[in-house]
Scaffold this motif. Structure first.
Motif, mmCIF file in Angstrom:
data_model
loop_
_atom_site.group_PDB
_atom_site.id
_atom_site.type_symbol
_atom_site.label_atom_id
_atom_site.label_comp_id
_atom_site.label_asym_id
_atom_site.label_seq_id
_atom_site.Cartn_x
_atom_site.Cartn_y
_atom_site.Cartn_z
ATOM 1 N N TYR A 192 0.839 -1.191 0.000
ATOM 2 C CA TYR A 192 0.000 0.000 0.000
ATOM 3 C C TYR A 192 0.878 1.246 0.000
ATOM 4 C CZ TYR A 192 -4.278 -2.621 1.026
ATOM 5 O OH TYR A 192 -5.353 -3.470 0.961
ATOM 6 N N GLY A 193 0.290 2.368 -0.416
ATOM 7 C CA GLY A 193 0.974 3.656 -0.349
ATOM 8 C C GLY A 193 0.447 4.460 0.823
ATOM 9 N N GLU A 194 1.305 5.248 1.437
ATOM 10 C CA GLU A 194 0.907 6.123 2.533
ATOM 11 C C GLU A 194 0.226 7.361 1.980
ATOM 12 O OE1 GLU A 194 0.121 8.217 5.822
ATOM 13 O OE2 GLU A 194 0.570 6.085 5.694
ATOM 14 N N GLN A 195 -0.914 7.761 2.581
ATOM 15 C CA GLN A 195 -1.698 8.879 2.082
ATOM 16 C C GLN A 195 -1.216 10.234 2.584
ATOM 17 O OE1 GLN A 195 -5.742 7.742 3.251
ATOM 18 N NE2 GLN A 195 -6.183 7.216 1.131
ATOM 19 N N ILE A 203 9.007 7.855 5.724
ATOM 20 C CA ILE A 203 9.202 6.501 5.183
ATOM 21 C C ILE A 203 10.231 6.513 4.053
ATOM 22 C CG2 ILE A 203 8.046 4.629 3.942
ATOM 23 C CD1 ILE A 203 5.492 5.437 5.537
ATOM 24 N N GLU A 204 10.147 7.513 3.191
ATOM 25 C CA GLU A 204 11.111 7.604 2.088
ATOM 26 C C GLU A 204 12.522 7.856 2.598
ATOM 27 O OE1 GLU A 204 10.641 6.841 -1.041
ATOM 28 O OE2 GLU A 204 8.594 6.287 -0.487
ATOM 29 N N LEU A 205 12.648 8.603 3.676
ATOM 30 C CA LEU A 205 13.963 8.816 4.277
ATOM 31 C C LEU A 205 14.557 7.487 4.729
ATOM 32 C CD1 LEU A 205 16.213 10.631 5.401
ATOM 33 C CD2 LEU A 205 14.834 10.914 7.479
ATOM 34 N N ALA A 206 13.741 6.661 5.378
ATOM 35 C CA ALA A 206 14.227 5.352 5.832
ATOM 36 C C ALA A 206 14.571 4.450 4.655
ATOM 37 C CB ALA A 206 13.181 4.693 6.721
ATOM 38 N N ARG A 207 13.810 4.565 3.573
ATOM 39 C CA ARG A 207 14.085 3.739 2.394
ATOM 40 C C ARG A 207 15.382 4.138 1.701
ATOM 41 N NH1 ARG A 207 7.934 3.352 -0.163
ATOM 42 N NH2 ARG A 207 7.267 1.543 1.087
ATOM 43 N N ALA A 208 15.844 5.336 1.970
ATOM 44 C CA ALA A 208 17.105 5.783 1.371
ATOM 45 C C ALA A 208 18.317 5.319 2.168
ATOM 46 C CB ALA A 208 17.116 7.308 1.263
ATOM 47 N N LEU A 209 18.093 4.719 3.341
ATOM 48 C CA LEU A 209 19.191 4.265 4.181
ATOM 49 C C LEU A 209 19.691 2.888 3.731
ATOM 50 C CD1 LEU A 209 17.762 5.283 7.680
ATOM 51 C CD2 LEU A 209 19.474 6.509 6.307
ATOM 52 N N THR A 211 19.925 0.293 5.342
ATOM 53 C CA THR A 211 19.183 -0.787 6.002
ATOM 54 C C THR A 211 17.878 -1.144 5.287
ATOM 55 O OG1 THR A 211 18.112 0.869 7.404
ATOM 56 C CG2 THR A 211 20.093 -0.209 8.274
ATOM 57 N N ALA A 212 17.480 -0.348 4.293
ATOM 58 C CA ALA A 212 16.172 -0.527 3.649
ATOM 59 C C ALA A 212 15.950 -1.917 3.074
ATOM 60 C CB ALA A 212 15.979 0.545 2.580
ATOM 61 N N PRO A 213 16.933 -2.531 2.395
ATOM 62 C CA PRO A 213 16.670 -3.868 1.839
ATOM 63 C C PRO A 213 16.359 -4.923 2.893
ATOM 64 C CG PRO A 213 18.591 -2.881 0.802
ATOM 65 C CD PRO A 213 18.244 -2.019 1.980
ATOM 66 N N VAL A 214 16.780 -4.670 4.131
ATOM 67 C CA VAL A 214 16.580 -5.656 5.198
ATOM 68 C C VAL A 214 15.326 -5.371 6.008
ATOM 69 C CG1 VAL A 214 17.593 -6.711 7.254
ATOM 70 C CG2 VAL A 214 19.060 -6.036 5.343
ATOM 71 N N VAL A 215 15.132 -4.111 6.408
ATOM 72 C CA VAL A 215 14.029 -3.783 7.329
ATOM 73 C C VAL A 215 12.978 -2.859 6.713
ATOM 74 C CG1 VAL A 215 15.414 -4.135 9.391
ATOM 75 C CG2 VAL A 215 15.372 -1.875 8.317
ATOM 76 N N GLY A 216 13.140 -2.475 5.452
ATOM 77 C CA GLY A 216 12.141 -1.630 4.809
ATOM 78 C C GLY A 216 12.207 -0.188 5.276
ATOM 79 N N GLY A 217 11.101 0.534 5.066
ATOM 80 C CA GLY A 217 11.083 1.952 5.407
ATOM 81 C C GLY A 217 10.132 2.323 6.527
ATOM 82 N N GLY A 218 9.274 1.400 6.924
ATOM 83 C CA GLY A 218 8.268 1.743 7.928
ATOM 84 C C GLY A 218 8.790 1.850 9.340
ATOM 85 N N TRP A 219 9.941 1.249 9.616
ATOM 86 C CA TRP A 219 10.451 1.223 10.995
ATOM 87 C C TRP A 219 10.703 2.622 11.540
ATOM 88 C CZ3 TRP A 219 15.066 3.403 12.381
ATOM 89 C CH2 TRP A 219 15.945 3.721 11.338
ATOM 90 N N LEU A 220 11.197 3.525 10.701
ATOM 91 C CA LEU A 220 11.493 4.876 11.178
ATOM 92 C C LEU A 220 10.208 5.607 11.546
ATOM 93 C CD1 LEU A 220 13.580 7.043 11.740
ATOM 94 C CD2 LEU A 220 13.431 7.734 9.332
ATOM 95 N N PHE A 221 9.163 5.355 10.788
ATOM 96 C CA PHE A 221 7.867 5.955 11.108
ATOM 97 C C PHE A 221 7.382 5.468 12.459
ATOM 98 C CE2 PHE A 221 3.143 6.052 10.575
ATOM 99 C CZ PHE A 221 3.014 7.432 10.552
ATOM 100 N N VAL A 222 7.588 4.188 12.758
ATOM 101 C CA VAL A 222 7.203 3.633 14.061
ATOM 102 C C VAL A 222 7.969 4.329 15.185
ATOM 103 C CG1 VAL A 222 7.192 1.562 15.497
ATOM 104 C CG2 VAL A 222 6.578 1.399 13.080
ATOM 105 N N VAL A 223 9.258 4.496 15.012
ATOM 106 C CA VAL A 223 10.089 5.136 16.040
ATOM 107 C C VAL A 223 9.643 6.580 16.262
ATOM 108 C CG1 VAL A 223 12.422 5.918 16.597
ATOM 109 C CG2 VAL A 223 12.079 3.643 15.617
ATOM 110 N N VAL A 224 9.432 7.304 15.174
ATOM 111 C CA VAL A 224 9.038 8.709 15.277
ATOM 112 C C VAL A 224 7.681 8.848 15.955
ATOM 113 C CG1 VAL A 224 8.376 10.755 13.950
ATOM 114 C CG2 VAL A 224 10.426 9.475 13.328
ATOM 115 N N LYS A 225 6.729 8.014 15.564
ATOM 116 C CA LYS A 225 5.385 8.099 16.147
ATOM 117 C C LYS A 225 5.399 7.778 17.641
ATOM 118 C CE LYS A 225 1.599 8.074 14.414
ATOM 119 N NZ LYS A 225 0.509 9.071 14.356
#
Length: 277
Positions: A192-195, A203-209, A211-225
């Protein structure tokens, strides 16, 4: 010059007749609540939690196209939340005239109001062959674990503040944890895409790291929230101590802002995930 979007996609007001009808109902309920204001404490916020679930589930059903065209506009975003809030307020006014435990009645009616759209969404997923449980329910489980861990840590660091906010603070942290984990599951596991543009940027910031191929991009959003939710709870603790009614009401709004989108994601993913996993 390009403009920067700050509102989620799908955000639109309904046609004027529907808007006026909801506004009139909300105004009448507000007048009633001002004339006979209820006590807003942690138990009241907890009793309103099923209504938060109801509003977000009603919106998920709107996205699934389950309403007749005549009434569908009042269940779009953001008007569905005004519709639900007006219904919750009217129910609160009514149940206070019956029995000594109106908050229990308020929660019970809210639970029924939430069960109807959730059942409709589940039925739609079943009949369409898109019903899925593993990832969405995994997001709920992860949110519960993260809430327990975050609250325990927060209680050690700021014990006075956590005691002040009580169950309303726990609900606020859980609501934002659920929004975060369900979003992470949606973008990393279900495609799904984030609205919301601001969430997308994180999420895109995390995907640029790396670590993205291993843990994806959503983890940073979880930490921030989680960090933001904990910070807001601490900031509101003083308001709850100084002005319990107002402070707790604001904390309830914070909980709704997290719990609503989180439940919406879970219901939508369960009913409409084409992967069936």
């Amino acid at each position: 010059m390009d403009t920067i979007a700050v509102l989620p996609s799908g955000f639109a007001l309904p046609p004027l007749p529907h808007l006026l009808a909801v506004a009139a109902l909300a105004a009448a309920v507000l007048v009633g609540l001002r004339r006979d204001p209820p006590t807003v404490d942690g138990r009241a916020v907890l009793a309103l939690a099923p209504w938060m679930v109801a509003g977000s589930s009603l919106y998920a059903c709107h996205q699934l196209g389950l309403y007749p065209s005549a009434v569908a506009p009042v269940f779009g975003s953001p008007i569905v939340y005004a519709t639900t809030a007006a219904a919750a307020g009217a129910t609160w006014l009514a149940v206070r005239r019956f029995g000594a435990r109106p908050q229990v009645l308020l929660a019970g009616v809210g639970a029924v109001a939430a069960a109807v759209p959730i059942t409709a969404a589940l039925a739609r997923g079943w009949t369409a062959g898109t019903l899925t449980l593993a990832w969405p329910l995994g997001a709920v489980g992860a949110a519960l674990v993260l809430t327990a861990g975050s609250w325990r840590l927060l209680a050690r660091i700021r014990p006075t503040d956590t005691r002040a906010v009580g169950v309303a603070g726990v609900l606020a942290v859980f609501g934002h944890a659920l929004d975060a984990t369900s979003t992470a599951v949606g973008v990393d596991a279900l495609g799904y895409g984030e609205q919301t543009p601001l969430s997308t940027a994180i999420i895109e910031l995390a995907r640029a790291l790396p670590t993205a191929p291993v843990v994806g991009g959503g983890w940073l959003f979880v930490v921030v929230k989680l960090a933001l939710a904990a910070g807001v709870v601490v900031l509101l603790a003083e308001s709850v101590r100084d002005r319990p009614q107002e402070g707790t009401a604001i904390l309830g709004l914070v909980a709704a802002v997290g719990l609503g989108p989180g439940v919406h994601n879970v219901v939508l993913f369960i009913a409409a995930n084409p992967t069936g996993f």
